[in-house]
Write an enzyme that holds these catalytic residues in place. Structure first.
Site, PDB file in Angstrom:
ATOM      1  N   CYS A  53       0.834  -1.206   0.000  1.00  0.00           N
ATOM      2  CA  CYS A  53       0.000   0.000   0.000  1.00  0.00           C
ATOM      3  C   CYS A  53       0.876   1.266   0.000  1.00  0.00           C
ATOM      4  O   CYS A  53       1.510   1.584   1.002  1.00  0.00           O
ATOM      5  CB  CYS A  53      -0.909  -0.039   1.232  1.00  0.00           C
ATOM      6  N   CYS A 109      -0.001   3.844   2.631  1.00  0.00           N
ATOM      7  CA  CYS A 109       0.413   3.355   3.954  1.00  0.00           C
ATOM      8  C   CYS A 109       1.887   3.667   4.191  1.00  0.00           C
ATOM      9  O   CYS A 109       2.268   4.120   5.272  1.00  0.00           O
ATOM     10  CB  CYS A 109       0.194   1.845   4.066  1.00  0.00           C
TER      11      CYS A 109
END
Length: 111
Positions: free
Chosen positions: A33, A36
Protein backbone atom coordinates in the site's frame (compact mmCIF):
# COMPACT_ATOMS: atom_id res chain seq x y z
CA UNK A 1 8.70 -2.49 13.73
CA UNK A 2 10.53 0.53 15.14
CA UNK A 3 11.62 2.08 18.39
CA UNK A 4 8.24 3.72 19.04
CA UNK A 5 5.72 1.73 16.95
CA UNK A 6 4.98 -1.93 17.70
CA UNK A 7 3.36 -4.56 15.52
CA UNK A 8 0.20 -6.24 16.77
CA UNK A 9 -1.45 -9.39 15.46
CA UNK A 10 -4.85 -10.99 15.77
CA UNK A 11 -3.30 -13.06 18.56
CA UNK A 12 -2.04 -10.09 20.57
CA UNK A 13 -5.00 -7.78 19.77
CA UNK A 14 -6.97 -8.41 22.96
CA UNK A 15 -4.03 -7.72 25.28
CA UNK A 16 -2.21 -4.97 23.37
CA UNK A 17 -5.18 -2.94 22.09
CA UNK A 18 -8.36 -3.72 24.01
CA UNK A 19 -6.61 -4.33 27.34
CA UNK A 20 -4.36 -1.27 27.26
CA UNK A 21 -4.60 1.30 30.04
CA UNK A 22 -3.55 3.99 27.55
CA UNK A 23 -5.26 5.17 24.35
CA UNK A 24 -4.09 3.02 21.40
CA UNK A 25 -3.86 4.27 17.82
CA UNK A 26 -3.94 1.33 15.40
CA UNK A 27 -2.62 1.77 11.87
CA UNK A 28 -4.17 -0.90 9.61
CA UNK A 29 -1.73 -1.24 6.71
CA UNK A 30 -0.13 -3.53 4.11
CA UNK A 31 3.34 -3.62 2.59
CA UNK A 32 2.02 -3.10 -0.96
CA UNK A 33 0.00 0.00 0.00
CA UNK A 34 1.68 3.20 -1.24
CA UNK A 35 -0.37 5.58 0.94
CA UNK A 36 0.41 3.35 3.95
CA UNK A 37 4.14 3.71 3.30
CA UNK A 38 3.71 7.44 2.78
CA UNK A 39 1.97 7.75 6.16
CA UNK A 40 4.47 5.57 8.07
CA UNK A 41 6.97 8.35 8.97
CA UNK A 42 4.13 10.47 10.38
CA UNK A 43 2.83 7.54 12.43
CA UNK A 44 6.38 7.16 13.77
CA UNK A 45 6.50 10.87 14.69
CA UNK A 46 3.18 10.63 16.53
CA UNK A 47 4.40 7.55 18.40
CA UNK A 48 7.53 9.36 19.52
CA UNK A 49 5.57 12.47 20.52
CA UNK A 50 3.10 10.51 22.67
CA UNK A 51 5.39 7.85 24.11
CA UNK A 52 4.31 7.13 27.67
CA UNK A 53 0.88 8.73 27.07
CA UNK A 54 -0.53 6.62 24.21
CA UNK A 55 0.44 3.48 22.32
CA UNK A 56 0.84 3.49 18.56
CA UNK A 57 0.69 0.12 16.85
CA UNK A 58 0.46 -1.28 13.33
CA UNK A 59 -1.54 -4.28 12.14
CA UNK A 60 -0.72 -5.84 8.76
CA UNK A 61 -4.09 -6.62 7.14
CA UNK A 62 -2.57 -9.25 4.82
CA UNK A 63 -1.17 -11.28 7.72
CA UNK A 64 -4.09 -10.74 10.13
CA UNK A 65 -7.66 -11.02 8.86
CA UNK A 66 -9.77 -11.35 12.03
CA UNK A 67 -9.28 -7.87 13.50
CA UNK A 68 -9.75 -5.94 10.23
CA UNK A 69 -12.93 -7.94 9.50
CA UNK A 70 -14.27 -7.32 13.02
CA UNK A 71 -13.83 -3.56 12.65
CA UNK A 72 -15.05 -3.33 9.05
CA UNK A 73 -11.77 -2.26 7.49
CA UNK A 74 -12.52 -1.79 3.79
CA UNK A 75 -9.67 0.49 2.74
CA UNK A 76 -6.18 1.17 3.97
CA UNK A 77 -4.61 3.00 5.57
CA UNK A 78 -7.28 3.10 8.26
CA UNK A 79 -6.37 4.53 11.65
CA UNK A 80 -8.58 3.69 14.61
CA UNK A 81 -8.09 5.11 18.08
CA UNK A 82 -9.18 2.90 20.98
CA UNK A 83 -9.58 4.02 24.57
CA UNK A 84 -10.51 1.62 27.38
CA UNK A 85 -11.13 -1.10 24.80
CA UNK A 86 -13.60 0.94 22.74
CA UNK A 87 -13.23 2.58 19.35
CA UNK A 88 -13.40 6.34 19.89
CA UNK A 89 -12.16 7.76 16.58
CA UNK A 90 -11.41 6.60 13.03
CA UNK A 91 -9.80 8.01 9.91
CA UNK A 92 -9.65 6.28 6.52
CA UNK A 93 -6.94 7.32 4.08
CA UNK A 94 -4.07 9.73 4.55
CA UNK A 95 -5.36 12.74 6.47
CA UNK A 96 -4.52 16.21 5.29
CA UNK A 97 -1.95 17.61 7.73
CA UNK A 98 -1.56 14.07 9.04
CA UNK A 99 0.65 14.94 12.02
CA UNK A 100 -1.87 17.48 13.29
CA UNK A 101 -4.89 15.26 12.56
CA UNK A 102 -3.46 12.22 14.35
CA UNK A 103 -2.24 14.34 17.26
CA UNK A 104 -5.71 15.84 17.67
CA UNK A 105 -7.29 12.36 17.72
CA UNK A 106 -5.04 11.40 20.62
CA UNK A 107 -5.25 14.74 22.44
CA UNK A 108 -9.06 14.45 22.67
CA UNK A 109 -8.59 11.26 24.71
CA UNK A 110 -5.90 12.64 27.04
CA UNK A 111 -8.04 15.42 28.56
Amino acid sequence: MSEFVNEVTDGSWEKEVLGSDQPVLVDFWAAWCGPCRMLAPTVEQVAEKYQGKAKIVKLNVDENVESPAKYGIRGIPTLILFNKGQEVDRHVGVPQNALTALSQMIERQLV
